[in-house]
Design an enzyme around this catalytic site. Structure first.
Site, PDB file in Angstrom:
ATOM      1  N   ASP A  69       0.849  -1.198   0.000  1.00  0.00           N
ATOM      2  CA  ASP A  69       0.000   0.000   0.000  1.00  0.00           C
ATOM      3  C   ASP A  69       0.881   1.243   0.000  1.00  0.00           C
ATOM      4  O   ASP A  69       1.852   1.320   0.762  1.00  0.00           O
ATOM      5  CB  ASP A  69      -0.905  -0.049   1.253  1.00  0.00           C
ATOM      6  CG  ASP A  69      -2.033   0.962   1.201  1.00  0.00           C
ATOM      7  OD1 ASP A  69      -1.747   2.170   1.049  1.00  0.00           O
ATOM      8  OD2 ASP A  69      -3.201   0.553   1.324  1.00  0.00           O
TER       9      ASP A  69
ATOM     10  N   ASN B 164     -12.846  -3.007   3.204  1.00  0.00           N
ATOM     11  CA  ASN B 164     -13.825  -1.914   3.301  1.00  0.00           C
ATOM     12  C   ASN B 164     -14.800  -1.934   2.129  1.00  0.00           C
ATOM     13  O   ASN B 164     -14.370  -2.107   0.976  1.00  0.00           O
ATOM     14  CB  ASN B 164     -13.089  -0.568   3.313  1.00  0.00           C
ATOM     15  CG  ASN B 164     -12.151  -0.426   4.510  1.00  0.00           C
ATOM     16  OD1 ASN B 164     -12.422  -0.958   5.575  1.00  0.00           O
ATOM     17  ND2 ASN B 164     -11.044   0.273   4.323  1.00  0.00           N
TER      18      ASN B 164
ATOM     19  N   GLN C  84     -14.067   2.958   2.194  1.00  0.00           N
ATOM     20  CA  GLN C  84     -13.567   2.520   0.886  1.00  0.00           C
ATOM     21  C   GLN C  84     -13.309   3.744   0.013  1.00  0.00           C
ATOM     22  O   GLN C  84     -14.176   4.617  -0.125  1.00  0.00           O
ATOM     23  CB  GLN C  84     -14.580   1.595   0.199  1.00  0.00           C
ATOM     24  CG  GLN C  84     -14.032   0.988  -1.092  1.00  0.00           C
ATOM     25  CD  GLN C  84     -14.982  -0.016  -1.750  1.00  0.00           C
ATOM     26  OE1 GLN C  84     -16.150  -0.129  -1.368  1.00  0.00           O
ATOM     27  NE2 GLN C  84     -14.478  -0.735  -2.742  1.00  0.00           N
TER      28      GLN C  84
ATOM     29  N   HIS D  21     -10.744  -5.182  -2.752  1.00  0.00           N
ATOM     30  CA  HIS D  21      -9.383  -5.485  -2.298  1.00  0.00           C
ATOM     31  C   HIS D  21      -9.397  -5.822  -0.819  1.00  0.00           C
ATOM     32  O   HIS D  21     -10.314  -5.419  -0.089  1.00  0.00           O
ATOM     33  CB  HIS D  21      -8.421  -4.322  -2.573  1.00  0.00           C
ATOM     34  CG  HIS D  21      -8.866  -3.017  -2.013  1.00  0.00           C
ATOM     35  ND1 HIS D  21      -9.829  -2.234  -2.616  1.00  0.00           N
ATOM     36  CD2 HIS D  21      -8.513  -2.360  -0.886  1.00  0.00           C
ATOM     37  CE1 HIS D  21     -10.033  -1.147  -1.890  1.00  0.00           C
ATOM     38  NE2 HIS D  21      -9.256  -1.200  -0.832  1.00  0.00           N
TER      39      HIS D  21
ATOM     40  N   HIS E   6      -7.090  -5.640   2.678  1.00  0.00           N
ATOM     41  CA  HIS E   6      -5.919  -5.078   3.347  1.00  0.00           C
ATOM     42  C   HIS E   6      -5.312  -6.122   4.288  1.00  0.00           C
ATOM     43  O   HIS E   6      -6.034  -6.741   5.074  1.00  0.00           O
ATOM     44  CB  HIS E   6      -6.322  -3.901   4.241  1.00  0.00           C
ATOM     45  CG  HIS E   6      -6.817  -2.701   3.504  1.00  0.00           C
ATOM     46  ND1 HIS E   6      -6.018  -1.622   3.246  1.00  0.00           N
ATOM     47  CD2 HIS E   6      -8.041  -2.399   3.006  1.00  0.00           C
ATOM     48  CE1 HIS E   6      -6.738  -0.686   2.610  1.00  0.00           C
ATOM     49  NE2 HIS E   6      -7.963  -1.140   2.448  1.00  0.00           N
TER      50      HIS E   6
HETATM   51  P1  5GP Z   1      -9.697   1.559   0.736  1.00  0.00           P
HETATM   52  O1  5GP Z   1      -9.681   2.887   1.452  1.00  0.00           O
HETATM   53  O2  5GP Z   1     -10.441   1.659  -0.560  1.00  0.00           O
HETATM   54  O3  5GP Z   1     -10.110   0.390   1.568  1.00  0.00           O
HETATM   55  O4  5GP Z   1      -8.172   1.263   0.408  1.00  0.00           O
HETATM   56  C1  5GP Z   1      -7.491   1.851  -0.634  1.00  0.00           C
HETATM   57  C2  5GP Z   1      -6.033   1.741  -0.294  1.00  0.00           C
HETATM   58  O5  5GP Z   1      -5.300   1.850  -1.493  1.00  0.00           O
HETATM   59  C3  5GP Z   1      -5.515   2.836   0.653  1.00  0.00           C
HETATM   60  O6  5GP Z   1      -4.913   2.229   1.779  1.00  0.00           O
HETATM   61  C4  5GP Z   1      -4.518   3.607  -0.196  1.00  0.00           C
HETATM   62  O7  5GP Z   1      -3.387   3.998   0.544  1.00  0.00           O
HETATM   63  C5  5GP Z   1      -4.144   2.599  -1.276  1.00  0.00           C
HETATM   64  N1  5GP Z   1      -3.832   3.156  -2.580  1.00  0.00           N
HETATM   65  C6  5GP Z   1      -4.560   4.087  -3.271  1.00  0.00           C
HETATM   66  N2  5GP Z   1      -3.998   4.318  -4.483  1.00  0.00           N
HETATM   67  C7  5GP Z   1      -2.912   3.503  -4.548  1.00  0.00           C
HETATM   68  C8  5GP Z   1      -1.937   3.286  -5.558  1.00  0.00           C
HETATM   69  O8  5GP Z   1      -1.947   3.891  -6.634  1.00  0.00           O
HETATM   70  N3  5GP Z   1      -0.978   2.358  -5.295  1.00  0.00           N
HETATM   71  C9  5GP Z   1      -0.937   1.668  -4.107  1.00  0.00           C
HETATM   72  N4  5GP Z   1       0.067   0.786  -3.968  1.00  0.00           N
HETATM   73  N5  5GP Z   1      -1.832   1.856  -3.140  1.00  0.00           N
HETATM   74  C10 5GP Z   1      -2.814   2.765  -3.350  1.00  0.00           C
END
Ligand code: 5GP
Ligand code: ZN
Length: 137
Positions: free
Chosen positions: A30, A86, A93, A99, A101
């Site tokens: 991440d 999430n 999310q 995805h 984590h």
């Molecule tokens: P969510 O908030 O949707 O559960 O998680 C999205 C996650 O993706 C966040 O922890 C954020 O830091 C990560 N993230 C967002 N854009 C990118 C990216 O371009 N590359 C990587 N490696 N992680 C990302």
């Protein structure tokens, strides 16, 4: 999905720090980690969230979560893991491509991803049971 960043990362069109890849998934670090070693399991097929993901990939993603955290144990100096997934903006999310984590936890890391427990009252318990029980298919 042509405008989905995780589709592009999963397909290898955008470079990422990839820990593991197979025909169905890519596991990446991440970019905004909660802790040291925070990784994401991305399916190569696009599904917005857990309600939409196929049963097959939903199951496989949890088996892969098990594999990755089992491998991390001993390789990273962590003391535990949160496996977090999430669904929806209200739940945090931000990327609408399913995805998982994998968040290694360290004693006193203060990562702040746990909740403050409330109280389940008898009234709320009965209300929720009435709404949901017997309707999960
Ligand atoms: P969510 O908030 O949707 O559960 O998680 C999205 C996650 O993706 C966040 O922890 C954020 O830091 C990560 N993230 C967002 N854009 C990118 C990216 O371009 N590359 C990587 N490696 N992680 C990302
Ligand atoms: Zn996508």
């Amino acid at each position: 999905m042509s405008d989905c960043i995780f589709c592009k990362i999963a397909a290898g069109e955008i470079p990422s720090a990839t820990l593991y890849e197979d025909e169905n998934f890519r596991v990446i670090l991440d970019l905004g980690p909660a802790t040291y070693g925070h990784a994401l399991i991305l399916p190569k097929q696009h599904y917005a969230n857990l309600m939409e993901v196929s049963d097959e990939l939903a199951g496989k993603s949890m088996i892969l979560a098990k594999k990755v955290v089992t491998a991390m144990t001993g390789l990273l100096p962590c003391d535990g893991y949160n496996v977090v997934q999430n669904n929806g903006e209200a739940a945090g999310q931000t990327v609408f491509h399913y995805h998982v984590h994998l968040i290694p936890r360290y004693k006193n890391d203060h990562a702040g991803i746990l909740w403050k427990p409330g109280k389940l009252t008898d009234e709320k318990r009965d209300e929720i049971l009435e709404k949901v029980r017997g309707k999960i298919r």
